[in-house]
Design a protein around this motif. Structure first.
Motif, PDB file in Angstrom:
ATOM      1  N   GLU A 147     -27.968 -66.989 -27.255  1.00 48.66           N
ATOM      2  CA  GLU A 147     -28.327 -65.577 -27.142  1.00 48.66           C
ATOM      3  C   GLU A 147     -28.179 -65.074 -25.712  1.00 48.66           C
ATOM      4  O   GLU A 147     -27.818 -63.928 -25.473  1.00 48.66           O
ATOM      5  N   SER A 148     -28.437 -65.959 -24.754  1.00 48.34           N
ATOM      6  CA  SER A 148     -28.412 -65.539 -23.356  1.00 48.34           C
ATOM      7  C   SER A 148     -27.006 -65.273 -22.851  1.00 48.34           C
ATOM      8  O   SER A 148     -26.838 -64.663 -21.790  1.00 48.34           O
ATOM      9  N   LYS A 149     -25.973 -65.713 -23.582  1.00 49.61           N
ATOM     10  CA  LYS A 149     -24.611 -65.443 -23.151  1.00 49.61           C
ATOM     11  C   LYS A 149     -24.292 -63.957 -23.193  1.00 49.61           C
ATOM     12  O   LYS A 149     -23.466 -63.464 -22.429  1.00 49.61           O
ATOM     13  N   ASP A 150     -24.947 -63.242 -24.105  1.00 47.18           N
ATOM     14  CA  ASP A 150     -24.743 -61.802 -24.224  1.00 47.18           C
ATOM     15  C   ASP A 150     -25.945 -61.105 -23.602  1.00 47.18           C
ATOM     16  O   ASP A 150     -26.979 -60.937 -24.234  1.00 47.18           O
ATOM     17  N   LYS A 151     -25.812 -60.721 -22.363  1.00 48.35           N
ATOM     18  CA  LYS A 151     -26.942 -60.147 -21.630  1.00 48.35           C
ATOM     19  C   LYS A 151     -27.078 -58.657 -21.923  1.00 48.35           C
ATOM     20  O   LYS A 151     -26.949 -57.817 -21.043  1.00 48.35           O
ATOM     21  N   ILE A 152     -27.321 -58.341 -23.161  1.00 52.04           N
ATOM     22  CA  ILE A 152     -27.518 -56.954 -23.555  1.00 52.04           C
ATOM     23  C   ILE A 152     -28.842 -56.868 -24.285  1.00 52.04           C
ATOM     24  O   ILE A 152     -29.063 -57.561 -25.280  1.00 52.04           O
ATOM     25  N   CYS A 153     -29.703 -56.005 -23.815  1.00 53.19           N
ATOM     26  CA  CYS A 153     -30.995 -55.838 -24.465  1.00 53.19           C
ATOM     27  C   CYS A 153     -30.829 -54.977 -25.710  1.00 53.19           C
ATOM     28  O   CYS A 153     -29.941 -54.125 -25.795  1.00 53.19           O
ATOM     29  N   GLU A 154     -31.715 -55.191 -26.691  1.00 54.36           N
ATOM     30  CA  GLU A 154     -31.631 -54.436 -27.936  1.00 54.36           C
ATOM     31  C   GLU A 154     -31.850 -52.946 -27.702  1.00 54.36           C
ATOM     32  O   GLU A 154     -31.204 -52.103 -28.295  1.00 54.36           O
ATOM     33  N   LYS A 155     -32.765 -52.629 -26.830  1.00 53.44           N
ATOM     34  CA  LYS A 155     -33.029 -51.236 -26.488  1.00 53.44           C
ATOM     35  C   LYS A 155     -32.449 -50.951 -25.111  1.00 53.44           C
ATOM     36  O   LYS A 155     -31.873 -51.805 -24.457  1.00 53.44           O
ATOM     37  N   ASN A 156     -32.611 -49.724 -24.678  1.00 54.86           N
ATOM     38  CA  ASN A 156     -32.149 -49.370 -23.349  1.00 54.86           C
ATOM     39  C   ASN A 156     -32.881 -50.205 -22.314  1.00 54.86           C
ATOM     40  O   ASN A 156     -34.080 -50.448 -22.415  1.00 54.86           O
ATOM     41  N   ILE A 157     -32.165 -50.612 -21.312  1.00 50.16           N
ATOM     42  CA  ILE A 157     -32.756 -51.467 -20.296  1.00 50.16           C
ATOM     43  C   ILE A 157     -33.824 -50.701 -19.550  1.00 50.16           C
ATOM     44  O   ILE A 157     -33.594 -49.616 -19.027  1.00 50.16           O
TER      45      ILE A 157
END
Length: 502
Positions: A337-347
């Protein structure tokens, strides 16, 4: 190796733990300029403090120079260490005079003060952050160090320690030797008073202490060091000065169901220069920010603190992958999961870390194998001779950490073992049932089960012969009266008809 006995074993000491220390030199580069702005935040409040139980000064001999002599200022990734010489006023500020503390709070441990290679559990009255983890319980050892691991085993000198001066000290050889500790609610002070080396008593007595503060700072104070630390023999006991932490991984053993082996991976170690440890010197270690301090995704993935922080939504945790929760991190699939550093909501960048950050140089990761206690993650190598540690040290690290390639094989092996055990149990039950039925029919030849079995065997024999016409056959039942059975063929079908006379 060196084994310690834990005299207050709660939780219970695990005797079957196999401690394999797999060292991972996980090093990041930081800007050294950022160290200049760090406030030392002295542990002591000086002689002017009116607070009860406050820290007091250690007076130097008259005529000594009190000018500042900071001999070392080193960044260890997790801590910044500063060593102060005997003529620095800060050394006096950092020493805690336990004799002037409240008597009811100063405790002399009777067992540790009269034994060799013993350790005892001590509860803290506050949460102490160690490598970003909060501790409420530690283990004090006679050998001049504090064990910080959650899994209590006998090889305490291997890793997970706070060591102001780890050596082969034996408080039992002198009546003046004591191990004391003091907890005032914000700091814990552990002091080894007038302790001697078990294998070299004539070197003299050592007096030193370790102070753990609730803000995470660690202070080593040295009052009496009769010889150079580099001259202490490491033949019978490791000699270490510094910190260490590790994570524990539980492996299933395929050959033995329901048995697991614990493996301890040391992911970081701070080794201080032993030549700097002298009379009236002190070392102050200030914790640096870690990924564990972030509680939401946005600040975690955008943090610039020298670590590659990643957010795991399943665990709701921020981590670099190297901390005491390593196994949960891997088992929950967080590395993928950490390979894709995109949060589910706005950062969300509103959360600010409690530490100032700076632009960092590109990070690098290195792995290496150590076979002795030599394994510094600092820029300074130990000056004492290395000794074989309590643990076997090998390399089980790959990519983001400890190898988990055997997990699938372990699961498959566990399934096969379970199926084999079930099959064996079913076979045993069938054999046992057959034996019991045979014994019953042998002793009860006129029972319904015995007669049914005899008729079944008789009919099977008839089917094997299969002539065109069966003659009338005569046999006796248990009552002694004659009975007749006529069997007629039924075409090509597999069957027969028994007359009602039977």
């Amino acid at each position: 190796g060196v084994f310690y006995e834990v005299v207050q074993s709660f939780p219970r000491v695990e005797e079957n733990v196999r401690v394999n220390s797999h060292v991972n030199s996980h090093r990041w580069r930081r800007h050294s300029e950022s160290l200049k702005s760090v406030d030392t935040n002295r542990a002591s409040m000086g002689q002017d403090s009116s607070e009860p139980g406050g820290f007091t000064d250690l007076l130097l001999e008259e005529g000594q120079d009190n000018t500042t002599q900071i001999e070392e200022d080193t960044d260890h990734n997790y801590y910044t260490s500063r060593t102060y010489g005997p003529y620095d006023s800060t050394s006096r500020d950092l020493w805690v005079n336990i004799d002037q503390m409240e008597k009811d709070k100063v405790k002399i441990h009777g067992i540790l003060s009269n034994t060799h290679r013993q350790a005892a559990r001590v509860n803290l009255s506050f949460d102490f952050p160690f490598y970003g983890h909060f501790l409420r319980e530690i283990t004090v050892a006679t050998g001049g160090f504090i064990y910080t691991g959650e899994v209590v085993h006998r090889m305490l000198t291997a890793t997970q320690y706070i060591a102001p001066l780890m050596a082969n000290f034996d408080p039992s050889v002198s009546r003046n030797s004591t191990v004391r500790y003091f907890d005032n609610g914000t700091a814990l002070v552990v002091q080894w008073d007038h302790v001697h080396l078990q294998d070299n008593y004539n070197l003299g007595s050592f007096t030193f202490q370790a102070t753990l503060l609730n803000d995470g700072r660690i202070i080593f104070g040295y009052k009496e060091i009769p010889v150079a630390v580099t001259q202490i023999s490491s033949t019978n006991h490791p000699v270490k000065v510094g910190l260490s932490d590790a994570f524990v991984v539980v492996h299933r053993i395929q050959q033995i169901p329901n048995v697991r082996r614990r493996t301890i991976y040391e992911y970081h170690r701070v080794e201080l220069q032993m030549s700097r440890i002298t009379n009236l010197s002190a070392v102050e270690m200030i914790p640096l920010p870690t990924c564990l301090q972030f509680t939401s995704c946005g600040p975690c993935v955008t943090a610039q603190i020298g670590f590659n922080c990643s957010w795991c939504s399943k665990l709701q945790r921020c981590s670099s992958g190297f901390d005491r929760h390593r196994q949960d991190w891997v088992d929950s699939g967080c590395p993928e999961e950490s390979k894709d550093k995109i949060c589910e909501k706005n950062i969300d960048t509103t959360e600010t870390p409690p530490y100032s950050t700076t632009t960092l140089l590109p990070t690098t990761t290195k792995f290496r194998v150590l076979t002795t206690t030599r394994g510094s993650t600092t820029s300074h190598l130990p000056t004492s001779l290395p000794t074989e540690d309590d643990t076997k040290i090998a390399l089980h690290l790959k990519d983001n950490g400890a190898s988990t390639d055997d997990s699938a094989a372990e699961k498959k092996g566990g399934t096969l073992h379970a199926g084999l055990i079930v099959g064996i149990l079913v076979l045993v039950l069938i054999v046992a049932a057959a034996i019991l039925v045979t014994i019953y029919m042998y002793h009860h030849p006129t029972s319904a089960a015995s007669l049914f079995f005899i008729e079944f065997i008789f009919l099977l024999l008839l089917l094997q012969r299969r002539p065109s016409r069966w003659p009338a056959m005569k046999f006796r039942r248990g009552s002694g009266h004659p009975a007749y059975a006529e069997v007629e063929p039924v075409g090509e079908k597999e069957g027969f008809i028994v007359s009602e006379q039977c």
